[in-house]
Design an enzyme around this catalytic site. Structure first.
Site, PDB file in Angstrom:
ATOM      1  N   LEU A 100       0.828  -1.209   0.000  1.00  0.00           N
ATOM      2  CA  LEU A 100       0.000   0.000   0.000  1.00  0.00           C
ATOM      3  C   LEU A 100       0.864   1.263   0.000  1.00  0.00           C
ATOM      4  CD1 LEU A 100      -2.685   1.520   0.282  1.00  0.00           C
ATOM      5  CD2 LEU A 100      -2.526   1.170   2.762  1.00  0.00           C
ATOM      6  N   TYR A 102      -3.047 -11.588  14.506  1.00  0.00           N
ATOM      7  CA  TYR A 102      -2.901 -10.383  13.679  1.00  0.00           C
ATOM      8  C   TYR A 102      -4.041  -9.401  13.990  1.00  0.00           C
ATOM      9  CZ  TYR A 102      -3.151  -7.497   9.428  1.00  0.00           C
ATOM     10  OH  TYR A 102      -3.237  -6.448   8.549  1.00  0.00           O
ATOM     11  N   ASP A 119      12.345   2.231  12.449  1.00  0.00           N
ATOM     12  CA  ASP A 119      11.790   0.976  12.945  1.00  0.00           C
ATOM     13  C   ASP A 119      10.833   1.353  14.067  1.00  0.00           C
ATOM     14  OD1 ASP A 119      11.117  -1.368  14.156  1.00  0.00           O
ATOM     15  OD2 ASP A 119      13.160  -2.153  14.301  1.00  0.00           O
ATOM     16  N   ILE A 120       9.529   1.221  13.795  1.00  0.00           N
ATOM     17  CA  ILE A 120       8.546   1.725  14.762  1.00  0.00           C
ATOM     18  C   ILE A 120       8.504   0.907  16.056  1.00  0.00           C
ATOM     19  CG2 ILE A 120       7.110   2.849  12.983  1.00  0.00           C
ATOM     20  CD1 ILE A 120       5.088   0.508  13.340  1.00  0.00           C
ATOM     21  N   LYS A 167      -3.707  -5.641  15.679  1.00  0.00           N
ATOM     22  CA  LYS A 167      -4.126  -4.424  14.982  1.00  0.00           C
ATOM     23  C   LYS A 167      -5.211  -3.691  15.806  1.00  0.00           C
ATOM     24  CE  LYS A 167      -3.094  -3.183  11.333  1.00  0.00           C
ATOM     25  NZ  LYS A 167      -1.982  -2.320  10.828  1.00  0.00           N
ATOM     26  N   THR A 206       2.466  -8.007   8.510  1.00  0.00           N
ATOM     27  CA  THR A 206       1.219  -8.363   7.818  1.00  0.00           C
ATOM     28  C   THR A 206       1.086  -9.850   7.473  1.00  0.00           C
ATOM     29  OG1 THR A 206       2.254  -7.738   5.727  1.00  0.00           O
ATOM     30  CG2 THR A 206       0.893  -6.073   6.790  1.00  0.00           C
TER      31      THR A 206
HETATM   32  N1  LIG Z   1      -2.721  -6.631   2.888  1.00  0.00           N
HETATM   33  C1  LIG Z   1      -3.985  -6.627   3.279  1.00  0.00           C
HETATM   34  O1  LIG Z   1      -4.824  -7.376   2.741  1.00  0.00           O
HETATM   35  C2  LIG Z   1      -4.433  -5.706   4.384  1.00  0.00           C
HETATM   36  C3  LIG Z   1      -5.765  -5.787   4.815  1.00  0.00           C
HETATM   37  C4  LIG Z   1      -6.200  -4.920   5.808  1.00  0.00           C
HETATM   38  C5  LIG Z   1      -5.330  -4.006   6.374  1.00  0.00           C
HETATM   39  N2  LIG Z   1      -4.033  -3.951   5.958  1.00  0.00           N
HETATM   40  C6  LIG Z   1      -3.142  -2.973   6.597  1.00  0.00           C
HETATM   41  O2  LIG Z   1      -2.703  -2.064   5.583  1.00  0.00           O
HETATM   42  C7  LIG Z   1      -1.363  -1.649   5.852  1.00  0.00           C
HETATM   43  C8  LIG Z   1      -0.490  -1.894   4.643  1.00  0.00           C
HETATM   44  O3  LIG Z   1      -0.519  -3.277   4.350  1.00  0.00           O
HETATM   45  P1  LIG Z   1       0.356  -3.892   3.143  1.00  0.00           P
HETATM   46  O4  LIG Z   1      -0.396  -5.080   2.699  1.00  0.00           O
HETATM   47  O5  LIG Z   1       0.732  -2.817   2.203  1.00  0.00           O
HETATM   48  O6  LIG Z   1       1.600  -4.418   3.955  1.00  0.00           O
HETATM   49  P2  LIG Z   1       3.116  -4.698   3.516  1.00  0.00           P
HETATM   50  O7  LIG Z   1       3.257  -4.730   2.055  1.00  0.00           O
HETATM   51  O8  LIG Z   1       3.545  -5.884   4.333  1.00  0.00           O
HETATM   52  O9  LIG Z   1       3.817  -3.387   4.060  1.00  0.00           O
HETATM   53  C9  LIG Z   1       4.074  -3.173   5.413  1.00  0.00           C
HETATM   54  C10 LIG Z   1       5.399  -2.464   5.505  1.00  0.00           C
HETATM   55  O10 LIG Z   1       5.708  -2.255   6.893  1.00  0.00           O
HETATM   56  C11 LIG Z   1       7.086  -2.500   7.035  1.00  0.00           C
HETATM   57  N3  LIG Z   1       7.428  -2.792   8.421  1.00  0.00           N
HETATM   58  C12 LIG Z   1       7.333  -3.980   9.075  1.00  0.00           C
HETATM   59  N4  LIG Z   1       7.782  -3.841  10.333  1.00  0.00           N
HETATM   60  C13 LIG Z   1       8.160  -2.549  10.479  1.00  0.00           C
HETATM   61  C14 LIG Z   1       8.732  -1.799  11.531  1.00  0.00           C
HETATM   62  N5  LIG Z   1       9.003  -2.360  12.712  1.00  0.00           N
HETATM   63  N6  LIG Z   1       9.017  -0.496  11.326  1.00  0.00           N
HETATM   64  C15 LIG Z   1       8.779   0.085  10.129  1.00  0.00           C
HETATM   65  N7  LIG Z   1       8.251  -0.566   9.081  1.00  0.00           N
HETATM   66  C16 LIG Z   1       7.941  -1.871   9.252  1.00  0.00           C
HETATM   67  C17 LIG Z   1       7.355  -3.675   6.112  1.00  0.00           C
HETATM   68  O11 LIG Z   1       8.736  -3.804   5.870  1.00  0.00           O
HETATM   69  P3  LIG Z   1       9.305  -5.286   5.485  1.00  0.00           P
HETATM   70  O12 LIG Z   1       8.622  -5.658   4.200  1.00  0.00           O
HETATM   71  O13 LIG Z   1      10.757  -5.061   5.348  1.00  0.00           O
HETATM   72  O14 LIG Z   1       8.899  -6.167   6.621  1.00  0.00           O
HETATM   73  C18 LIG Z   1       6.557  -3.259   4.889  1.00  0.00           C
HETATM   74  O15 LIG Z   1       7.324  -2.414   4.059  1.00  0.00           O
HETATM   75  C19 LIG Z   1      -0.949  -2.411   7.117  1.00  0.00           C
HETATM   76  O16 LIG Z   1      -1.114  -1.571   8.220  1.00  0.00           O
HETATM   77  C20 LIG Z   1      -1.899  -3.588   7.173  1.00  0.00           C
HETATM   78  O17 LIG Z   1      -2.097  -4.040   8.498  1.00  0.00           O
HETATM   79  C21 LIG Z   1      -3.571  -4.787   4.970  1.00  0.00           C
END
Ligand SMILES: NC(=O)c1ccc[n+]([C@@H]2O[C@H](COP(=O)([O-])OP(=O)(O)OC[C@H]3O[C@@H](n4cnc5c(N)ncnc54)[C@H](OP(=O)(O)O)[C@@H]3O)[C@@H](O)[C@H]2O)c1
Length: 277
Positions: free
Chosen positions: A2, A117, A28-29, A121, A54
């Site tokens: 996203l 998860y 790093d949060i 969240k 995620t």
């Molecule tokens: N994917 C879905 O279907 C879905 C559904 C509902 C809600 N969401 C929410 O939408 C948001 C975006 O999701 P997404 O699917 O785009 O996820 P994503 O591609 O996994 O992106 C999450 C990012 O957060 C980074 N991250 C992980 N741990 C971290 C830390 N300690 N400090 C800083 N950055 C960190 C990851 O880095 P690394 O890749 O290096 O770990 C990754 O770049 C998230 O909040 C997720 O919970 C997603």
């Protein structure tokens, strides 16, 4: 996934504002002091936290990491927003719900997560609401887009390797395109929305129907698809069997209704090349 699309949308929709994106290499949060220091130093008006652990199944065996990133991490970003009096936006999930309602979930419905998860969240949501007055929480679901691994990339990869795919047919939701979600988040920011908002593409389906549509639109419908139950699939994390989100509040606030998921998927697959991720 996203993050990259949201950055593009914000850069084009807010041309008079400075938009800065950070990844895990920049911040790093999980580290409280460092997170508060770095964000406070920037003095932003708005902080958007979409960073998360995620891997829904991975969270089951690594609860400590799930809570550390998704809940404590959210708390650290909220503390930073509080310190520099910034507005905070937090991305959350349909997996805060248990699926028993069997009709689209409202923002006011009580969460009852079925997996680690979802619990992590929801805890993140609670920290954000407690610490930052007027925060914005956006719950979304079943995301796919140009960058990163997701259901669409997984189906396309498997279809190249196998002649028969088994896909779960007893979970109902709305596949959501990250570009459309990004536009909705941008609109909510511009309308100064506060509180919880549900955002997803319109119409609903099961993963099985979604998988069939991906194969059809990619010209791979010779691959056979077998519907299976979640029990047969046997994943570590239990998912809600029904997690459709009611997005009327988004429409009321911004006038936006996201297009049907099948239209968004069509557009995505007409431009998507697997090398993009
Ligand atoms: N994917 C879905 O279907 C879905 C559904 C509902 C809600 N969401 C929410 O939408 C948001 C975006 O999701 P997404 O699917 O785009 O996820 P994503 O591609 O996994 O992106 C999450 C990012 O957060 C980074 N991250 C992980 N741990 C971290 C830390 N300690 N400090 C800083 N950055 C960190 C990851 O880095 P690394 O890749 O290096 O770990 C990754 O770049 C998230 O909040 C997720 O919970 C997603």
């Amino acid at each position: 996934m996203l993050g990259r699309d949201l950055m593009s949308v914000l850069l084009s929709s807010l041309p008079d504002d400075e938009v800065i994106g950070w990844d895990i290499e920049d911040i790093d949060i999980q580290k409280e002091d460092d997170t508060v220091y770095k964000i406070d130093k920037l003095r932003p008006d708005i902080v958007t936290n979409i960073a998360a652990y995620t891997d829904v199944d991975g969270c089951e065996s690594n609860e400590e990491k799930a809570l550390s990133v998704n809940a404590e991490g959210a708390r650290h970003v909220a503390l930073a927003a509080l310190k520099c009096r910034a507005k905070m936006v937090y991305l959350s999930t349909d997996y805060v719900f248990d699926g028993n309602k069997r009709e689209p979930y409202l923002e006011s419905d009580s969460p009852h997560p079925l997996n680690v998860y979802g619990r992590s969240k929801w805890k993140g949501e609670q920290y954000v609401q407690e610490l930052v007055k007027d925060s914005l929480i956006v719950r979304t679901q079943w995301l796919y887009g140009r960058y990163g691994k997701n259901f669409v990339t997984s189906i396309l990869r498997q279809a190249k390797e196998k002649r028969v795919l088994s896909i779960v047919n007893d979970q109902i939701g709305s596949p959501t395109y990250t570009v459309d979600l990004g536009k909705a988040v941008s609109a909510l920011i511009q309308f100064d929305a506060r509180g919880i908002f549900h955002v997803a593409n319109s119409d609903l389906c099961t993963w099985y129907t979604f998988g069939q549509a991906i194969l059809k639109l990619s010209g791979m419908d010779k691959v056979r698809v077998i519907p299976i139950s979640s029990k047969e699939d046997g994943r570590p994390a239990t998912r809600p069997s029904y997690s459709v989100l009611n997005c009327q509040k988004l429409k009321k606030k911004t006038g936006l209704t996201l297009r049907p998921w099948s239209d968004a998927l069509k557009e995505h697959l007409s431009t998507y090349r697997p090398s993009m991720g």
